[in-house]
Design a protein around this motif. Structure first.
Motif, PDB file in Angstrom:
ATOM      1  N   LEU A  52       0.868  -1.177   0.000  1.00 47.61           N
ATOM      2  CA  LEU A  52       0.000   0.000   0.000  1.00 47.61           C
ATOM      3  C   LEU A  52       0.905   1.227   0.000  1.00 47.61           C
ATOM      4  O   LEU A  52       1.746   1.382   0.895  1.00 47.61           O
ATOM      5  CB  LEU A  52      -0.927   0.016   1.211  1.00 47.61           C
ATOM      6  CG  LEU A  52      -2.068  -1.010   1.292  1.00 47.61           C
ATOM      7  CD1 LEU A  52      -2.931  -0.961   0.046  1.00 47.61           C
ATOM      8  CD2 LEU A  52      -1.577  -2.414   1.574  1.00 47.61           C
ATOM      9  N   ASP A  53       0.733   2.055  -1.006  1.00 53.83           N
ATOM     10  CA  ASP A  53       1.608   3.206  -1.228  1.00 53.83           C
ATOM     11  C   ASP A  53       0.871   4.507  -0.915  1.00 53.83           C
ATOM     12  O   ASP A  53      -0.154   4.803  -1.526  1.00 53.83           O
ATOM     13  CB  ASP A  53       2.060   3.185  -2.692  1.00 53.83           C
ATOM     14  CG  ASP A  53       3.270   4.055  -2.932  1.00 53.83           C
ATOM     15  OD1 ASP A  53       3.609   4.863  -2.048  1.00 53.83           O
ATOM     16  OD2 ASP A  53       3.867   3.933  -4.018  1.00 53.83           O
ATOM     17  N   PHE A  54       1.408   5.263   0.038  1.00 52.85           N
ATOM     18  CA  PHE A  54       0.808   6.542   0.430  1.00 52.85           C
ATOM     19  C   PHE A  54       1.743   7.684   0.008  1.00 52.85           C
ATOM     20  O   PHE A  54       2.887   7.741   0.464  1.00 52.85           O
ATOM     21  CB  PHE A  54       0.586   6.592   1.944  1.00 52.85           C
ATOM     22  CG  PHE A  54      -0.258   5.461   2.477  1.00 52.85           C
ATOM     23  CD1 PHE A  54      -1.636   5.566   2.531  1.00 52.85           C
ATOM     24  CD2 PHE A  54       0.335   4.282   2.908  1.00 52.85           C
ATOM     25  CE1 PHE A  54      -2.415   4.527   3.020  1.00 52.85           C
ATOM     26  CE2 PHE A  54      -0.428   3.245   3.402  1.00 52.85           C
ATOM     27  CZ  PHE A  54      -1.809   3.366   3.451  1.00 52.85           C
ATOM     28  N   ASP A  55       1.251   8.573  -0.849  1.00 50.72           N
ATOM     29  CA  ASP A  55       2.067   9.676  -1.366  1.00 50.72           C
ATOM     30  C   ASP A  55       1.623  11.012  -0.786  1.00 50.72           C
ATOM     31  O   ASP A  55       0.476  11.174  -0.359  1.00 50.72           O
ATOM     32  CB  ASP A  55       1.966   9.739  -2.890  1.00 50.72           C
ATOM     33  CG  ASP A  55       2.583   8.516  -3.553  1.00 50.72           C
ATOM     34  OD1 ASP A  55       3.617   8.027  -3.061  1.00 50.72           O
ATOM     35  OD2 ASP A  55       2.009   8.040  -4.558  1.00 50.72           O
ATOM     36  N   HIS A  56       2.564  11.984  -0.799  1.00 55.13           N
ATOM     37  CA  HIS A  56       2.280  13.380  -0.445  1.00 55.13           C
ATOM     38  C   HIS A  56       1.599  13.503   0.915  1.00 55.13           C
ATOM     39  O   HIS A  56       0.576  14.169   1.063  1.00 55.13           O
ATOM     40  CB  HIS A  56       1.407  14.028  -1.526  1.00 55.13           C
ATOM     41  CG  HIS A  56       1.921  13.810  -2.916  1.00 55.13           C
ATOM     42  ND1 HIS A  56       3.142  14.274  -3.340  1.00 55.13           N
ATOM     43  CD2 HIS A  56       1.370  13.153  -3.979  1.00 55.13           C
ATOM     44  CE1 HIS A  56       3.331  13.929  -4.610  1.00 55.13           C
ATOM     45  NE2 HIS A  56       2.274  13.238  -5.011  1.00 55.13           N
ATOM     46  N   ILE A  79      -8.888   1.746   4.489  1.00 58.55           N
ATOM     47  CA  ILE A  79      -7.974   2.841   4.820  1.00 58.55           C
ATOM     48  C   ILE A  79      -8.655   4.198   4.603  1.00 58.55           C
ATOM     49  O   ILE A  79      -8.522   5.125   5.417  1.00 58.55           O
ATOM     50  CB  ILE A  79      -6.691   2.751   3.974  1.00 58.55           C
ATOM     51  CG1 ILE A  79      -5.870   1.511   4.368  1.00 58.55           C
ATOM     52  CG2 ILE A  79      -5.853   4.010   4.095  1.00 58.55           C
ATOM     53  CD1 ILE A  79      -5.344   1.537   5.785  1.00 58.55           C
ATOM     54  N   LYS A  80      -9.399   4.297   3.530  1.00 63.53           N
ATOM     55  CA  LYS A  80     -10.104   5.544   3.234  1.00 63.53           C
ATOM     56  C   LYS A  80     -11.151   5.830   4.305  1.00 63.53           C
ATOM     57  O   LYS A  80     -11.280   6.977   4.801  1.00 63.53           O
ATOM     58  CB  LYS A  80     -10.765   5.450   1.849  1.00 63.53           C
ATOM     59  CG  LYS A  80     -11.619   6.651   1.463  1.00 63.53           C
ATOM     60  CD  LYS A  80     -10.785   7.907   1.315  1.00 63.53           C
ATOM     61  CE  LYS A  80     -11.631   9.066   0.823  1.00 63.53           C
ATOM     62  NZ  LYS A  80     -10.861  10.343   0.744  1.00 63.53           N
ATOM     63  N   VAL A 133      -4.815   5.656  -1.310  1.00 57.99           N
ATOM     64  CA  VAL A 133      -3.749   4.704  -1.625  1.00 57.99           C
ATOM     65  C   VAL A 133      -3.498   4.728  -3.121  1.00 57.99           C
ATOM     66  O   VAL A 133      -4.452   4.737  -3.915  1.00 57.99           O
ATOM     67  CB  VAL A 133      -4.140   3.269  -1.185  1.00 57.99           C
ATOM     68  CG1 VAL A 133      -3.047   2.274  -1.567  1.00 57.99           C
ATOM     69  CG2 VAL A 133      -4.417   3.228   0.312  1.00 57.99           C
ATOM     70  N   ASP A 134      -2.226   4.715  -3.511  1.00 57.97           N
ATOM     71  CA  ASP A 134      -1.869   4.691  -4.920  1.00 57.97           C
ATOM     72  C   ASP A 134      -2.449   3.437  -5.577  1.00 57.97           C
ATOM     73  O   ASP A 134      -2.230   2.316  -5.102  1.00 57.97           O
ATOM     74  CB  ASP A 134      -0.341   4.697  -5.056  1.00 57.97           C
ATOM     75  CG  ASP A 134       0.131   4.903  -6.496  1.00 57.97           C
ATOM     76  OD1 ASP A 134      -0.512   4.368  -7.420  1.00 57.97           O
ATOM     77  OD2 ASP A 134       1.154   5.588  -6.692  1.00 57.97           O
ATOM     78  N   ALA A 135      -3.174   3.610  -6.668  1.00 61.83           N
ATOM     79  CA  ALA A 135      -3.879   2.502  -7.328  1.00 61.83           C
ATOM     80  C   ALA A 135      -2.947   1.462  -7.935  1.00 61.83           C
ATOM     81  O   ALA A 135      -3.384   0.349  -8.252  1.00 61.83           O
ATOM     82  CB  ALA A 135      -4.809   3.048  -8.411  1.00 61.83           C
ATOM     83  N   SER A 136      -1.652   1.771  -8.091  1.00 66.09           N
ATOM     84  CA  SER A 136      -0.727   0.829  -8.725  1.00 66.09           C
ATOM     85  C   SER A 136      -0.541  -0.446  -7.901  1.00 66.09           C
ATOM     86  O   SER A 136      -0.094  -1.468  -8.424  1.00 66.09           O
ATOM     87  CB  SER A 136       0.631   1.495  -8.954  1.00 66.09           C
ATOM     88  OG  SER A 136       1.227   1.861  -7.718  1.00 66.09           O
ATOM     89  N   GLY A 137      -0.890  -0.397  -6.624  1.00 68.36           N
ATOM     90  CA  GLY A 137      -0.725  -1.573  -5.777  1.00 68.36           C
ATOM     91  C   GLY A 137      -1.598  -2.744  -6.160  1.00 68.36           C
ATOM     92  O   GLY A 137      -1.368  -3.865  -5.711  1.00 68.36           O
ATOM     93  N   LYS A 138      -2.597  -2.499  -6.989  1.00 65.76           N
ATOM     94  CA  LYS A 138      -3.491  -3.597  -7.411  1.00 65.76           C
ATOM     95  C   LYS A 138      -2.779  -4.580  -8.325  1.00 65.76           C
ATOM     96  O   LYS A 138      -3.228  -5.717  -8.507  1.00 65.76           O
ATOM     97  CB  LYS A 138      -4.725  -3.036  -8.110  1.00 65.76           C
ATOM     98  CG  LYS A 138      -4.470  -2.417  -9.469  1.00 65.76           C
ATOM     99  CD  LYS A 138      -5.760  -1.897 -10.090  1.00 65.76           C
ATOM    100  CE  LYS A 138      -5.539  -1.353 -11.507  1.00 65.76           C
ATOM    101  NZ  LYS A 138      -4.583  -0.230 -11.539  1.00 65.76           N
TER     102      LYS A 138
END
Length: 241
Positions: A146-150, A205-206, A213-218
């Motif tokens: 799970l990627d959290f940015d900014h 998480i939301k 969460v960055d959608a690329s984790g899917k």
């Protein structure tokens, strides 16, 4: 141990245990020791369990095998397979310290992306691949990223994730950019797919923390760059001996 040979009785020579075996006419070591135990009234308990019985038991240990790739990111063929303990060791060491500092000093976002893609080694936390493509997955690791940015307050979010009551953190570290987090958790596959797990966790998480969460984790073959983070968290089950 004293050895004995009989000049008159040529058929025997040896130590005390050899003599006991000859006297009791036993065939095996266990049988001999039981006879000695009884004859000398030692009252020693005899373990019935086979000491090597564990060799026949199935290995149910959860191994976290992940593919490791050398930079640049366009290199889609892994160079080795690593477990979380070794990956954590790379992150907390000084191996990526210089390039992480260099990346964070770049102000232009386009140049940052280019630098990261060309200079950082990376892993696929979700499994082992023949090549980095969902179709070439060889073994899923039961991990998801799970990627959290900014993030405005990295330390606050970090503590929230570590304290989460539903998900146990396997690994947690600051992203190469320095303003995000990579959260690695375990998932169960079978009833639900990787993508269904990802959707469920991101919704949770939301709802719970109001975090995107960055959608690329899917993507099962999602690449995760390895930065320097001296305080990266690792669950104790993965620590190297």
């Amino acid at each position: 141990m004293a050895l004995h040979s009989d000049t008159e009785y040529k058929s025997f020579s040896g130590d005390a245990f050899d003599f006991a075996q000859f006297y009791f006419e036993t065939k095996t070591e266990d049988e001999l020791l039981n006879k000695i135990n009884d004859a000398l009234h030692l009252n020693l308990s005899v373990e019935e369990e086979d000491e090597l019985s564990w060799l026949d038991e199935p290995d149910n240990t959860w191994y976290t095998d992940c593919s490791f790739f050398k930079a640049p990111v366009r290199n889609v063929f892994p160079s080795k397979t690593l477990r979380l303990g070794k990956i954590h060791q790379l992150i907390v060491s000084d191996k990526y310290k210089a390039i992480t500092e260099e990346l964070r000093a770049i102000e232009d976002s386009k140049e940052k992306r280019k630098f990261k893609a060309n200079r950082f080694d990376y892993v696929t936390f979700s499994g082992v691949f023949e090549r980095r493509n969902d179709k070439f997955l060889q073994k899923h690791s039961n991990l998801i990223t799970l990627d959290f940015d900014h993030l405005q307050d990295i330390e606050k979010v970090r503590q929230q994730l570590l304290d989460d009551e539903y998900f146990e953190t396997e690994m947690l570290f600051i992203s190469p950019s320095g303003n995000g987090l990579k959260w690695i958790v375990r998932i169960e596959l079978g009833e639900f797919t990787h993508q269904e797990n990802f959707l469920a966790i991101t919704n949770y998480i939301k709802h719970t923390y109001n975090l995107e969460v960055d959608a690329s984790g899917k993507d099962v073959s999602r690449a995760c760059f390895l930065p320097h983070d001296a305080n990266a968290y690792l669950h104790k089950r993965h620590r190297l001996l």
